[in-house]
Design an enzyme around this catalytic site. Sequence first.
Site, PDB file in Angstrom:
ATOM      1  NE  ARG A  36      -6.075  -2.156   8.129  1.00 12.81           N
ATOM      2  CZ  ARG A  36      -5.325  -3.021   7.492  1.00 12.81           C
ATOM      3  NH1 ARG A  36      -5.711  -4.268   7.380  1.00 12.81           N
ATOM      4  NH2 ARG A  36      -4.191  -2.650   6.947  1.00 12.81           N
ATOM      5  CE  LYS A 200       2.787  -6.742   2.882  1.00 12.47           C
ATOM      6  NZ  LYS A 200       1.846  -5.614   2.850  1.00 12.47           N
ATOM      7  N   GLY A 358       0.821  -0.824   6.678  1.00 10.66           N
ATOM      8  CA  GLY A 358       0.235  -1.261   7.952  1.00 10.66           C
ATOM      9  C   GLY A 358       1.274  -1.374   9.053  1.00 10.66           C
ATOM     10  N   GLY A 382       0.245  -0.569  -0.151  1.00 12.11           N
ATOM     11  CA  GLY A 382       0.328  -0.992  -1.552  1.00 12.11           C
ATOM     12  C   GLY A 382      -0.396  -0.019  -2.462  1.00 12.11           C
TER      13      GLY A 382
END
Length: 401
Positions: A36, A200, A358, A382
């Site tokens: 990142r 998730k 990710g 997301g």
Amino acid sequence: MLRTINHAPSLAGKRVLVRCDLNVPIRDGLITDQGRIAASLETIRYLIAQDAKVIIMSHLGRPEGVDEKYSLEPVAVTMSELLDQPVAFATDTIGAEALGVSKVLENGGVAMIENLRFSEAETSKDDAERLGFATKLAKLADNFVSDGFGVVHRKQASVSEIATLLPSYAGFLVQREVEVSQQLTDSPEKPFMVVLGGSKVSDKLGVIENLLPKIDRLAIGGGMVYTFLKAMGHDVASSLLETDQLENVKGYIASAKQLGVELILPTDVVVAQRFAADTEFEVAAVDSIAKTKFGESGIGLDIGPDSARAFASAVSSSKTVFWNGPMGVFEYANFSAGTKAIAQALTEVSGLSVVGGGDSAAAVRQLGFQDHQFSHISTGGGASLEYLEGKKLPGLEALND
Ligand code: ADP
Ligand code: MG
């Protein structure tokens, strides 16, 4: 139309506050993956070349208040190495140090302020609190650049409120993500397939309802699939399960049917004795998950080989594919075959192929694929899902003309 930095009036000598997503994994004070930070360099280098005074801000983890474990200081050190120039670090966000640093920066100089989430106002549910924090952040700079796509779907001070207070522009990362997301939503070439997986579960189950009217095929694997299998009457033994979502899932299955969306679920899964790399495992049909030698303690950790073949053939014959969430616990070699099959099929898509999330991005790289084999690897799972659903993203609203 998104306002992008290359369309900003001259930034020379201007203080530019850049919201990056520098939420890197840190273990024992060491950054274990610089991805990142490296991804943020393009925008930062551009601003340096414009002779701007660059002030970088980001969150790191989910600290509750000030917590040294989540300090951005090691990130500033790495950023400085990668840029090959000093990065001044302020140990606060809106305090005297940050303000001081922002005032003494030279043209082309770079500074970073401490973890935004050390202040609870950053993520507060109270609009006024967020606005108050953003107003103080705005004092650090003359312009704002939004370059953390992973957070643009969040109503957070450094993402949404700040963009209403300063002249604001999208950085290169956000620009590219928006372009790809637009391609996916505006007129996707058909068949349009979405593949969902990962762990998730409730986050991702929620998006299905909004996606169904927009797509032709939906394949489900990973941890979330067991809630589907259970909803269809199967015993899923000790696999990941969200019991309180069962009714919703039954609803999704019904609407998929009604809308003519082809819902592709596994017919077999890999059942493990324990959640571990070296555990024993057995392939089972979905109606026999509880009938392996592990009985009711078996855990489904990957889609099975028949399912992987069926998923892969649906993927490679689609013209537009968005994939978010690994098909299994790819971190363990024994449970990575499903994820690998999907990644391989994605590389064979003749239209647009997008990997979001990710862990999904980490998975394709870890399994030996190259970034260029996909149309796009997204940094914000997301955020791209919400964009696809047709939601307005708070962090993008103020960047549009
Ligand atoms: P992404 O970051 O790509 O959005 P998630 O964070 O939702 O994906 O999920 C990634 C994680 O899901 C991985 O660490 C993987 O091990 C886990 N996972 C995949 N399948 C299963 C499963 N059947 N049971 C438990 N965890 C799973
Ligand atoms: Mg993840």
